[in-house]
Design an enzyme around this catalytic site. Structure first.
Site, mmCIF file in Angstrom:
data_model
loop_
_atom_site.group_PDB
_atom_site.id
_atom_site.type_symbol
_atom_site.label_atom_id
_atom_site.label_comp_id
_atom_site.label_asym_id
_atom_site.label_seq_id
_atom_site.Cartn_x
_atom_site.Cartn_y
_atom_site.Cartn_z
ATOM 1 N N ARG A 73 21.479 33.131 19.912
ATOM 2 C CA ARG A 73 20.716 33.593 21.065
ATOM 3 C C ARG A 73 19.267 33.160 20.920
ATOM 4 O O ARG A 73 18.692 33.202 19.828
ATOM 5 C CB ARG A 73 20.765 35.130 21.185
ATOM 6 C CG ARG A 73 22.130 35.701 21.505
ATOM 7 C CD ARG A 73 22.553 35.414 22.934
ATOM 8 N NE ARG A 73 23.814 36.075 23.279
ATOM 9 C CZ ARG A 73 25.008 35.581 23.065
ATOM 10 N NH1 ARG A 73 25.136 34.394 22.468
ATOM 11 N NH2 ARG A 73 26.102 36.243 23.411
ATOM 12 N N GLU A 88 15.431 29.897 29.022
ATOM 13 C CA GLU A 88 16.327 28.799 29.394
ATOM 14 C C GLU A 88 16.448 28.719 30.910
ATOM 15 O O GLU A 88 16.398 29.755 31.582
ATOM 16 C CB GLU A 88 17.707 29.010 28.761
ATOM 17 C CG GLU A 88 17.691 28.934 27.243
ATOM 18 C CD GLU A 88 19.079 29.086 26.623
ATOM 19 O OE1 GLU A 88 20.070 29.182 27.387
ATOM 20 O OE2 GLU A 88 19.184 29.116 25.394
ATOM 21 N N HIS A 111 22.038 24.399 24.816
ATOM 22 C CA HIS A 111 22.962 25.543 24.836
ATOM 23 C C HIS A 111 24.403 25.070 25.058
ATOM 24 O O HIS A 111 25.063 25.429 26.042
ATOM 25 C CB HIS A 111 22.565 26.540 25.923
ATOM 26 C CG HIS A 111 23.063 27.936 25.635
ATOM 27 N ND1 HIS A 111 22.388 29.068 25.993
ATOM 28 C CD2 HIS A 111 24.185 28.374 25.001
ATOM 29 C CE1 HIS A 111 23.059 30.134 25.609
ATOM 30 N NE2 HIS A 111 24.153 29.735 24.999
#
Length: 548
Positions: A232, A261, A279
């Site tokens: 995370r 993000e 990601h």
């Protein structure tokens, strides 16, 4: 009779569509196009999304027939779960669909940082043959530090063992015997930082873990260490990491997640010894297929009125008595408070139910309490179904006791346990008055009377004058408003407990300042705002009280 309508708002694997097409009318819409989504929801019995479609209160209001929202993935940031719960709409996801892919992504980043794969590749593409500049290091016989031994952390550890490494881990919520079974030695965070040649992070993002690896921690590591974060964003302070790498205190990093993000502009991206990906932890064909199939099966079960294991809001199987159902959120909150105060995982946990409730089957309260115990310490969504499995995986003994006699309260629910160091901890609560207002009534030897909502702060210290004023000033200076407060003590000049309800989350650095200012020997915070009320039968739950 017309078939139920399943609205697919984002791309799903063909195998998932096949599962749905057998029994339902499948319709498609571009979920990112709000003008198309809202009218399409009007006739939908179920909607399947990934991450681009926002299912918020407005979308739910546009879907009067909606029974289930399915997210083909792990996170639920784009689904308003409390709003769905209030309408009796089930929310499901695919909590284990990407765990293998996520573990493999962390390994890929570790290998890439060890062997300078990214800059060497870039040099070749630029026409430069520079072997001497990209000398790497072997992984064999190195110490791998794993921060977080949840399901992904365990998969990572099992795979790294094959490289001939020494495995150590920091996770206060895992028993040493469980870690030993997978060949991992549990250590403190400080020892892990000091001893590791590689560090990989596998934690959920909570108030406790946010900024866990910051400037202070990065001054404890070897200058040869390489750090991987595919869990995370925000667990590692990105500015502190940039400083550590540029100053030569950290050899490199592999990053797949970021504090904000999408992230396309970070000073870390300019460093040759940083491997960065956008990601991609769940971005494999297999993970996407697993996620699609899992939620398609859950939608089938939900629309057929059957038990749904991966539901994340109203998800307990069996019939729950109407008298018991209002205590479900209370039991979950007691579990969350227990974990916050324990600052680690207990060896055993007992849920004790006293009073009129003891006449009914209250096994669901045990599940609700376990759901709360694990909610803030594991990466995946915790449900009534997987909570006992999480306890078993971590070697936690769980028990339920009932007693019809309750001298002080009509009903009392208590979560108690034996902690890793042998101490015991007990947290009790009740539903008060005709409106059944939730109240915390007891924490160990301290009697309190506090509504467990929002953000709570607990401080234990030696009783003396001036403490309330000191804390009030510090919280006021930080812009944190106190909504409620209780002070309890064992005796004048003895141990004291202060419990505060505050309007904003208390960050870790402020919590440390508060504790230092009053000499507190324990300071903990917990966010209870995510605990959802259980809908009454008038909001979509069947009249028989069945929770699926």
């Amino acid at each position: 009779m017309p078939q139920p309508v399943v609205l697919v708002a984002e791309e799903l694997a063909p195998s998932a569509l096949d599962v749905l097409a057998r029994d339902f009318e499948v319709r498609h819409v571009d979920g990112a196009d709000r003008a198309a989504l809202l009218p399409a929801l009007a006739e939908a019995d179920a909607v399947l999304v990934r991450s681009a479609t926002q299912i918020d209160a407005e979308a739910l209001a546009a879907a009067p027939r909606l029974k289930v929202v399915a997210r083909a993935g792990v996170g639920l940031d784009n689904v308003d779960v409390p709003a769905a719960t209030a309408r009796g709409v089930m929310v499901v996801n695919a909590p284990t669909s990407n765990i293998v892919s996520a573990a493999e992504q962390a390994i890929a980043l570790l290998l890439a940082t060890a062997r300078n794969i990214a800059p060497a590749h870039a040099a070749l593409r630029d026409g430069r043959w520079q072997r001497s500049e990209f000398t790497g290091v072997e992984i064999s016989d190195k110490t791998i530090g794993i921060v977080g031994l949840g399901r992904i952390g365990v998969l990572f550890a099992q795979r790294m063992a094959a490289f001939g490494t020494r495995l150590i881990a920091y996770d206060p919520y895992v028993q040493p015997t469980r870690a030993a079974q997978i060949g991992v030695r549990l250590v403190s965070l400080e020892e892990l930082l000091a001893d590791s040649d590689f560090i990989s992070i596998h934690l959920p993002k909570t108030a406790e873990t946010l900024g866990l690896i910051g400037e202070k921690e990065l001054r404890l590591v070897k200058p040869t260490v390489r750090i991987v974060n595919a869990a995370r964003g925000g667990l590692v302070d990105e500015q502190a990491l940039f400083n550590a790498i540029t100053e030569g205190r950290v050899a490199g990093a592999g990053l797949d997640v970021y504090a904000t993000e999408p992230c396309t502009d970070s000073p870390l991206f300019a460093l040759e010894n940083v491997v960065a990906t956008p990601h991609l932890g769940a971005s494999t064909v297999e993970a996407q297929d697993k996620a699609g199939l899992a939620v398609a099966r859950s939608v089938r079960l939900a629309l057929n009125g059957e038990f749904v294991p991966d539901a994340v809001n109203v998800q307990a199987g069996g019939v729950v008595a109407e008298e018991v159902r209002p205590s479900l959120p209370l039991a979950e909150k007691l579990g969350r408070v227990f974990t916050a105060l324990a600052s680690g995982l207990a060896r055993s946990i007992t849920v004790d139910v006293r009073g009129d409730l003891a006449e009914f089957d209250v096994s669901v309260l045990e599940l609700a309490a376990l759901k709360g115990v694990f909610a803030d310490i594991v990466e995946e969504s915790v449900t009534f179904v997987n909570a006992p499995l999480l306890a078993k995986e971590r070697g936690v003994e769980v028990g339920l006791t009932t007693e019809s006699a309750s001298p002080e309260y009509r009903n009392l629910v208590t979560v108690s346990g034996v902690l890793a160091d042998g101490r015991t901890l007990r947290v009790s609560g009740t539903l008060s008055g005709q409106r059944r207002v939730q109240k915390l009534t007891n924490i160990d030897a301290f009697d309190i009377d506090l509504v467990p909502n929002g953000n709570l702060l607990f401080l234990q210290y030696a009783d003396r004058p001036g403490v309330v004023g000191t804390l009030g000033v510090l919280l006021g200076d930080a812009g944190v408003n106190i909504a409620g407060m209780q002070v309890a003590r064992s005796e004048s000049g003895g141990r004291s407990l202060m419990a505060l309800a505050v309007d904003q989350a208390v960050p870790g650095d402020l919590l440390q300042r508060l504790a230092a200012a009053i000499g507190a020997h324990d300071a903990n915070t917990v966010d209870l705002s995510e605990v959802e009320p259980v809908p009454s039968s008038g909001t979509g739950v069947p009249e028989d009280g069945t929770l699926r």
